[in-house]
Design an enzyme around this catalytic site. Sequence first.
Site, PDB file in Angstrom:
ATOM      1  N   THR A  23     -13.340  -5.820  12.665  1.00 42.28           N
ATOM      2  CA  THR A  23     -12.951  -4.512  12.143  1.00 42.28           C
ATOM      3  C   THR A  23     -12.857  -4.521  10.617  1.00 42.28           C
ATOM      4  O   THR A  23     -13.187  -3.536   9.961  1.00 42.28           O
ATOM      5  CB  THR A  23     -11.604  -4.068  12.765  1.00 42.28           C
ATOM      6  OG1 THR A  23     -11.741  -4.083  14.182  1.00 42.28           O
ATOM      7  CG2 THR A  23     -11.211  -2.679  12.326  1.00 42.28           C
ATOM      8  N   LYS A  57      -4.774  -3.497  13.735  1.00 42.53           N
ATOM      9  CA  LYS A  57      -5.998  -3.973  13.074  1.00 42.53           C
ATOM     10  C   LYS A  57      -6.674  -2.863  12.284  1.00 42.53           C
ATOM     11  O   LYS A  57      -7.295  -3.119  11.252  1.00 42.53           O
ATOM     12  CB  LYS A  57      -6.963  -4.602  14.078  1.00 42.53           C
ATOM     13  CG  LYS A  57      -7.337  -3.690  15.235  1.00 42.53           C
ATOM     14  CD  LYS A  57      -8.732  -3.231  15.229  1.00 42.53           C
ATOM     15  CE  LYS A  57      -8.983  -2.478  16.534  1.00 42.53           C
ATOM     16  NZ  LYS A  57     -10.111  -1.687  16.561  1.00 42.53           N
TER      17      LYS A  57
END
Length: 160
Positions: A78, A21
């Site tokens: 994120t 991520k």
Amino acid sequence: VVFRAYVNPDVVGVELCAAAKNVIALAAGAVDGLSAGDNGKAALITRGLVEMARLGEAFGARTETFSGLAGMGDLIVTCWSRHGRNRLAGELIAQGLSPDEAVAKIGQPVEGIITAPVLHELSQRVGVELPITEGVCAVLGGQSLGELASRLMGRQPTEE
């Protein structure tokens, strides 16, 4: 403040989600830095999730992990949060800073910069294509974002 913990026995999947991520967030930040818009960013994040799941599958991770909190949930925050170091680093790099300058300006570790080449090497070892991760590595290695965007957009269309 209330906190609810969820348990996931898929250690491999959770670990790959946590690492990958950050790489996708670098690319999402680059989309921000290029002012490519919300639709472009959403497409990038969606395809990034596909990359994460594809790599996870090659290592025996559960597909459900990638559509859950460890995968999609953490990826969304994120990539969208204005506070995310990886997203901010991607934005700064897109605006012309070098990776080292971006890290210095942020003043904290930017995990995706270190993780991208490791994931790329892992993907090559197991024969999994990760075009976003490869692109991040290319930009970190000095390729211009314009060249990368042309290369990615010029890829043969495939079914989703």
